[in-house]
Write an enzyme that holds these catalytic residues in place. Sequence first.
Site, short mmCIF file in Angstrom:
data_model
loop_
_atom_site.label_atom_id
_atom_site.label_comp_id
_atom_site.label_asym_id
_atom_site.label_seq_id
_atom_site.Cartn_x
_atom_site.Cartn_y
_atom_site.Cartn_z
N GLY A 161 32.35 33.52 30.85
CA GLY A 161 32.36 34.80 30.40
C GLY A 161 32.98 35.16 29.08
O GLY A 161 33.21 34.21 28.30
N ILE A 162 33.68 36.36 28.92
CA ILE A 162 34.54 36.57 27.82
C ILE A 162 35.49 35.54 27.42
O ILE A 162 35.86 35.30 26.53
CB ILE A 162 35.13 38.11 27.76
CG1 ILE A 162 34.01 39.08 28.09
CG2 ILE A 162 36.14 38.42 26.90
CD1 ILE A 162 34.31 40.59 28.32
N THR A 206 27.93 38.95 31.23
CA THR A 206 28.64 37.74 31.67
C THR A 206 28.36 37.75 33.17
O THR A 206 27.73 38.54 33.73
CB THR A 206 30.27 38.16 31.52
OG1 THR A 206 30.38 39.14 32.42
CG2 THR A 206 30.72 38.46 30.11
N PRO A 207 28.99 36.57 33.51
CA PRO A 207 28.72 36.47 35.14
C PRO A 207 29.19 37.82 35.90
O PRO A 207 28.54 38.01 36.98
CB PRO A 207 29.59 35.22 35.51
CG PRO A 207 29.58 34.38 34.42
CD PRO A 207 29.52 35.36 33.40
N LYS A 230 41.84 49.47 34.77
CA LYS A 230 42.02 49.37 33.44
C LYS A 230 42.41 50.54 32.82
O LYS A 230 42.94 50.37 31.53
CB LYS A 230 40.38 49.32 33.00
CG LYS A 230 39.55 47.93 33.53
CD LYS A 230 40.30 46.81 32.86
CE LYS A 230 39.57 45.50 33.55
NZ LYS A 230 40.34 44.10 32.85
N TYR A 240 38.52 49.68 39.78
CA TYR A 240 38.43 49.29 38.50
C TYR A 240 38.86 49.94 37.64
O TYR A 240 39.52 49.76 36.51
CB TYR A 240 37.26 48.57 38.20
CG TYR A 240 36.79 47.79 37.18
CD1 TYR A 240 37.20 46.44 37.07
CD2 TYR A 240 36.54 48.55 35.91
CE1 TYR A 240 36.71 45.68 35.63
CE2 TYR A 240 35.96 47.52 34.83
CZ TYR A 240 36.23 46.26 34.61
OH TYR A 240 36.18 45.79 33.46
N1 LIG Z 1 31.78 41.93 31.00
C1 LIG Z 1 32.17 43.39 30.73
O1 LIG Z 1 31.26 44.10 30.64
C2 LIG Z 1 33.66 43.82 30.59
C3 LIG Z 1 33.57 44.98 30.09
C4 LIG Z 1 34.84 45.49 29.94
C5 LIG Z 1 35.79 44.65 30.14
N2 LIG Z 1 35.85 43.50 30.74
C6 LIG Z 1 36.98 42.84 31.04
O2 LIG Z 1 36.94 41.72 30.51
C7 LIG Z 1 37.44 40.47 31.36
C8 LIG Z 1 36.39 39.31 31.48
O3 LIG Z 1 35.35 39.61 32.02
P1 LIG Z 1 34.14 38.93 32.34
O4 LIG Z 1 33.07 39.86 32.35
O5 LIG Z 1 34.10 37.90 31.27
O6 LIG Z 1 34.21 38.38 33.78
P2 LIG Z 1 33.80 37.18 34.61
O7 LIG Z 1 33.69 37.42 35.91
O8 LIG Z 1 32.42 36.54 34.08
O9 LIG Z 1 34.88 36.14 34.27
C9 LIG Z 1 36.28 36.34 34.77
C10 LIG Z 1 36.98 34.86 34.75
O10 LIG Z 1 38.27 35.30 35.40
C11 LIG Z 1 38.49 34.67 36.47
N3 LIG Z 1 39.40 35.19 37.35
C12 LIG Z 1 39.10 36.10 38.31
N4 LIG Z 1 40.14 36.18 39.10
C13 LIG Z 1 41.29 35.50 38.64
C14 LIG Z 1 42.39 35.04 39.11
N5 LIG Z 1 43.19 35.77 40.05
N6 LIG Z 1 43.10 34.22 38.38
C15 LIG Z 1 42.66 33.64 37.34
N7 LIG Z 1 41.34 33.84 36.90
C16 LIG Z 1 40.67 34.78 37.54
C17 LIG Z 1 37.25 34.21 37.04
O11 LIG Z 1 37.41 32.88 37.66
C18 LIG Z 1 36.22 33.92 35.58
O12 LIG Z 1 36.37 32.62 35.42
C19 LIG Z 1 37.85 41.42 32.77
O13 LIG Z 1 39.30 41.63 32.58
C20 LIG Z 1 36.94 42.34 32.45
O14 LIG Z 1 37.31 43.46 33.46
C21 LIG Z 1 34.67 43.11 30.91
#
Ligand SMILES: NC(=O)c1ccc[n+]([C@@H]2O[C@H](COP(=O)([O-])OP(=O)(O)OC[C@H]3O[C@@H](n4cnc5c(N)ncnc54)[C@H](O)[C@@H]3O)[C@@H](O)[C@H]2O)c1
Length: 253
Positions: A17-18, A188-189, A157, A153
């Site tokens: 993901g991100i 993302t996933p 945040k 969540y």
């Molecule tokens: N995707 C969105 O729309 C979005 C929007 C706002 C904020 N965010 C934030 O961006 C960040 C990344 O989100 P994303 O969408 O890429 O998520 P994702 O689930 O696609 O990827 C998250 C990654 O974090 C890892 N992870 C989860 N728990 C963990 C832990 N305890 N220790 C180590 N690694 C861990 C997962 O294995 C995964 O590789 C998050 O903090 C999420 O809250 C995402």
Amino acid sequence: MNRLTGKVAVVTGGSLGIGAACATRLLQEGAKVAIVDVKDSEGKQLANQLGKGTRYYHADTSSEHDVRQAVADVLRDFGRIDVLVNNAGISGANKPTHEITEDEWDRVQAINVKGVFFFTKHVYHVMRAGGGGSIINLSSIYGLVGAPDIPPYHASKGAVRLMSKVDALLYARDGIRVNSIHPGFIWTPMVEHFASALGGELVDRRKELDSLHPLGHIGEPDDIAWAVVYLASDEAKFVTGSELVVDGGYSCR
Ligand SMILES: NC(=O)c1ccc[n+]([C@@H]2O[C@H](COP(=O)([O-])OP(=O)(O)OC[C@H]3O[C@@H](n4cnc5c(N)ncnc54)[C@H](O)[C@@H]3O)[C@@H](O)[C@H]2O)c1
């Protein structure tokens, strides 16, 4: 291509993901990159694919033991840490507040809030010894405004938003900048899982998410990775305690 030459960056949740997009762009801009995650095969595969200058480290960010060890390992391998991207996070249970169990609540706070605390705590001394650095915390639009879903969540945040400001004030004198990024929905996933769980056709759920953003679509991981590159770089040397909103206009209303 050289906006981050000479810097060492740690990206938590960097396997997918991100975080994976951040690792890719940070490396491309000249940084050495430590990918930290619990998804070992995906993280190792990404590190192999990115090649020289990248390594994968296993750590659950909710475990202080894991975080301490990961920081020590990165320091041993790369010699310094200039950039910390506190990105690891989970969306958690999607139920109204009165249906959420204590365990469901605690799990989200343990990763999304305590994980940011642990990594900041253990990287601080390393950054300070190196003359400063940039800590970039992934908050969310859900840390700025409400929506009628995933209450733990939102709480997590919102906490990350203010933790960033407090640490910006505490560590400014050490040359350590701390900022939060607030993405809108990014495909993302995590979001695919969130959308699937709503039921019905995934393509329809995605269109509904698209329509929440005035620009007409949800974002992609690179939209956030470029914001991270900016905050990590010396281009942002006067930027600390700020909220960088990257949300296609979601929070304008
Ligand atoms: N995707 C969105 O729309 C979005 C929007 C706002 C904020 N965010 C934030 O961006 C960040 C990344 O989100 P994303 O969408 O890429 O998520 P994702 O689930 O696609 O990827 C998250 C990654 O974090 C890892 N992870 C989860 N728990 C963990 C832990 N305890 N220790 C180590 N690694 C861990 C997962 O294995 C995964 O590789 C998050 O903090 C999420 O809250 C995402």
